[in-house]
Design a protein around this motif. Sequence first.
Motif, mmCIF file in Angstrom:
data_model
loop_
_atom_site.group_PDB
_atom_site.id
_atom_site.type_symbol
_atom_site.label_atom_id
_atom_site.label_comp_id
_atom_site.label_asym_id
_atom_site.label_seq_id
_atom_site.Cartn_x
_atom_site.Cartn_y
_atom_site.Cartn_z
ATOM 1 N N SER A 1 -11.580 48.064 12.105
ATOM 2 C CA SER A 1 -11.639 46.680 12.564
ATOM 3 C C SER A 1 -13.073 46.378 12.991
ATOM 4 O O SER A 1 -13.871 47.296 13.229
ATOM 5 N N VAL A 2 -13.390 45.106 13.113
ATOM 6 C CA VAL A 2 -14.733 44.715 13.568
ATOM 7 C C VAL A 2 -14.990 45.296 14.956
ATOM 8 O O VAL A 2 -16.076 45.823 15.227
ATOM 9 N N GLU A 3 -13.993 45.260 15.824
ATOM 10 C CA GLU A 3 -14.150 45.779 17.179
ATOM 11 C C GLU A 3 -14.430 47.281 17.163
ATOM 12 O O GLU A 3 -15.294 47.777 17.893
ATOM 13 N N ASP A 4 -13.694 48.037 16.322
ATOM 14 C CA ASP A 4 -13.916 49.482 16.227
ATOM 15 C C ASP A 4 -15.289 49.786 15.628
ATOM 16 O O ASP A 4 -15.955 50.740 16.028
ATOM 17 N N GLY A 5 -15.718 48.975 14.676
ATOM 18 C CA GLY A 5 -17.046 49.144 14.095
ATOM 19 C C GLY A 5 -18.135 48.926 15.128
ATOM 20 O O GLY A 5 -19.104 49.690 15.203
ATOM 21 N N LYS A 6 -17.982 47.908 15.952
ATOM 22 C CA LYS A 6 -18.962 47.646 17.014
ATOM 23 C C LYS A 6 -18.963 48.769 18.040
ATOM 24 O O LYS A 6 -20.019 49.158 18.548
ATOM 25 N N ASP B 1 -24.904 42.392 20.105
ATOM 26 C CA ASP B 1 -24.793 42.229 18.645
ATOM 27 C C ASP B 1 -26.119 42.387 17.906
ATOM 28 O O ASP B 1 -26.292 41.856 16.805
ATOM 29 N N VAL C 1 -19.768 53.311 9.949
ATOM 30 C CA VAL C 1 -19.983 51.872 9.868
ATOM 31 C C VAL C 1 -21.291 51.659 9.123
ATOM 32 O O VAL C 1 -22.257 52.401 9.320
ATOM 33 N N GLU D 1 -10.424 51.091 6.359
ATOM 34 C CA GLU D 1 -11.360 50.146 6.956
ATOM 35 C C GLU D 1 -11.144 50.037 8.469
ATOM 36 O O GLU D 1 -10.007 49.912 8.941
ATOM 37 N N VAL E 1 -23.948 48.532 8.158
ATOM 38 C CA VAL E 1 -24.333 47.160 8.449
ATOM 39 C C VAL E 1 -25.399 46.749 7.440
ATOM 40 O O VAL E 1 -26.349 47.496 7.199
#
Length: 125
Positions: free
Chosen positions: A11-16, A48, A93, A9, A95
Amino acid sequence: MEMRRKDRELSVEDGKELLKNGEYGVLSTSDNCNQPYGIPVSYAYYNDVIYIHCTNQGGHKLKNIKENSKISFTVVDKVERLPNQFSTKYMSVIVFGKISIVDDVEKNIGIQSILYKYSPDFIES
Protein backbone atom coordinates in the motif's frame (compact mmCIF):
# COMPACT_ATOMS: atom_id res chain seq x y z
CA MET A 1 4.62 2.67 -13.80
CA GLU A 2 2.40 -0.38 -13.44
CA MET A 3 3.53 -3.22 -11.18
CA ARG A 4 3.45 -6.68 -12.76
CA ARG A 5 2.85 -8.73 -9.57
CA LYS A 6 -0.16 -6.95 -8.07
CA ASP A 7 -0.44 -9.64 -5.38
CA ARG A 8 2.86 -8.40 -3.90
CA GLU A 9 2.18 -4.67 -4.12
CA LEU A 10 2.55 -2.61 -0.93
CA SER A 11 0.00 0.00 0.00
CA VAL A 12 1.08 3.63 -0.31
CA GLU A 13 1.21 3.85 3.49
CA ASP A 14 3.43 0.74 3.76
CA GLY A 15 5.68 2.09 1.01
CA LYS A 16 6.10 5.38 2.86
CA GLU A 17 6.85 3.48 6.08
CA LEU A 18 9.53 1.48 4.29
CA LEU A 19 11.00 4.72 2.91
CA LYS A 20 10.96 6.24 6.38
CA ASN A 21 12.68 3.32 8.11
CA GLY A 22 14.99 1.88 5.43
CA GLU A 23 18.71 1.79 6.25
CA TYR A 24 19.90 2.94 2.83
CA GLY A 25 18.63 3.45 -0.68
CA VAL A 26 20.00 3.20 -4.19
CA LEU A 27 19.80 6.40 -6.20
CA SER A 28 19.73 5.73 -9.94
CA THR A 29 20.53 8.55 -12.33
CA SER A 30 21.66 8.87 -15.92
CA ASP A 31 23.71 11.44 -17.76
CA ASN A 32 22.73 13.32 -20.91
CA CYS A 33 23.94 10.32 -23.00
CA ASN A 34 21.59 7.98 -21.05
CA GLN A 35 24.47 6.21 -19.29
CA PRO A 36 22.88 4.78 -16.09
CA TYR A 37 24.50 5.11 -12.69
CA GLY A 38 23.21 3.65 -9.42
CA ILE A 39 24.79 4.41 -6.06
CA PRO A 40 23.87 3.34 -2.50
CA VAL A 41 23.20 6.41 -0.34
CA SER A 42 22.19 7.38 3.16
CA TYR A 43 18.95 9.33 3.05
CA ALA A 44 16.02 10.61 5.06
CA TYR A 45 12.34 10.64 4.13
CA TYR A 46 10.57 13.61 5.72
CA ASN A 47 7.36 15.42 4.70
CA ASP A 48 7.06 13.33 1.52
CA VAL A 49 10.56 14.39 0.39
CA ILE A 50 13.61 12.14 0.09
CA TYR A 51 16.75 13.98 1.21
CA ILE A 52 20.18 12.79 0.08
CA HIS A 53 23.40 14.38 1.22
CA CYS A 54 25.96 15.21 -1.44
CA THR A 55 29.29 17.03 -1.31
CA ASN A 56 29.85 20.07 -3.51
CA GLN A 57 32.72 18.33 -5.31
CA GLY A 58 30.21 16.03 -6.93
CA GLY A 59 31.40 13.12 -9.00
CA HIS A 60 29.02 11.07 -11.18
CA LYS A 61 26.03 11.62 -8.92
CA LEU A 62 26.08 15.42 -8.93
CA LYS A 63 27.13 15.61 -12.61
CA ASN A 64 24.18 13.40 -13.60
CA ILE A 65 21.74 15.36 -11.42
CA LYS A 66 22.78 18.58 -13.17
CA GLU A 67 22.46 16.98 -16.63
CA ASN A 68 19.26 14.98 -16.14
CA SER A 69 16.88 15.43 -13.20
CA LYS A 70 14.97 12.16 -13.79
CA ILE A 71 15.79 9.51 -11.17
CA SER A 72 14.60 6.37 -9.51
CA PHE A 73 15.22 5.56 -5.87
CA THR A 74 15.01 2.05 -4.41
CA VAL A 75 14.91 0.79 -0.83
CA VAL A 76 14.98 -2.93 0.03
CA ASP A 77 14.37 -4.24 3.55
CA LYS A 78 13.32 -7.31 5.53
CA VAL A 79 15.28 -9.69 3.32
CA GLU A 80 14.80 -13.36 4.13
CA ARG A 81 16.59 -16.16 2.29
CA LEU A 82 14.42 -19.10 1.25
CA PRO A 83 17.07 -21.67 0.24
CA ASN A 84 14.66 -24.58 -0.18
CA GLN A 85 12.66 -22.46 -2.65
CA PHE A 86 15.75 -21.05 -4.41
CA SER A 87 14.39 -17.60 -3.67
CA THR A 88 14.28 -14.66 -1.29
CA LYS A 89 11.46 -12.81 0.40
CA TYR A 90 11.78 -9.06 0.85
CA MET A 91 9.98 -5.72 0.88
CA SER A 92 10.96 -2.98 -1.52
CA VAL A 93 9.81 0.39 -2.73
CA ILE A 94 10.81 2.13 -5.95
CA VAL A 95 10.17 5.83 -6.39
CA PHE A 96 10.34 7.61 -9.75
CA GLY A 97 10.66 11.36 -9.92
CA LYS A 98 12.85 14.38 -10.39
CA ILE A 99 15.72 15.46 -8.20
CA SER A 100 16.97 18.96 -7.51
CA ILE A 101 19.73 20.69 -5.62
CA VAL A 102 18.08 22.65 -2.82
CA ASP A 103 18.67 26.08 -1.29
CA ASP A 104 20.13 26.66 2.17
CA VAL A 105 16.81 26.59 4.04
CA GLU A 106 15.73 23.30 2.46
CA LYS A 107 19.29 21.98 2.79
CA ASN A 108 19.14 22.52 6.58
CA ILE A 109 15.85 20.61 6.77
CA GLY A 110 17.44 17.75 4.83
CA ILE A 111 20.61 17.65 6.93
CA GLN A 112 18.60 17.73 10.17
CA SER A 113 16.37 14.91 8.88
CA ILE A 114 19.42 12.78 8.07
CA LEU A 115 21.00 13.52 11.47
CA TYR A 116 17.80 12.59 13.35
CA LYS A 117 17.60 9.35 11.40
CA TYR A 118 21.20 8.15 11.70
CA SER A 119 22.63 9.98 14.73
CA PRO A 120 19.80 11.04 17.06
CA ASP A 121 22.03 10.90 20.15
CA PHE A 122 24.60 13.26 18.60
CA ILE A 123 22.46 16.14 17.33
CA GLU A 124 24.20 18.76 19.45
CA SER A 125 27.70 17.70 18.40
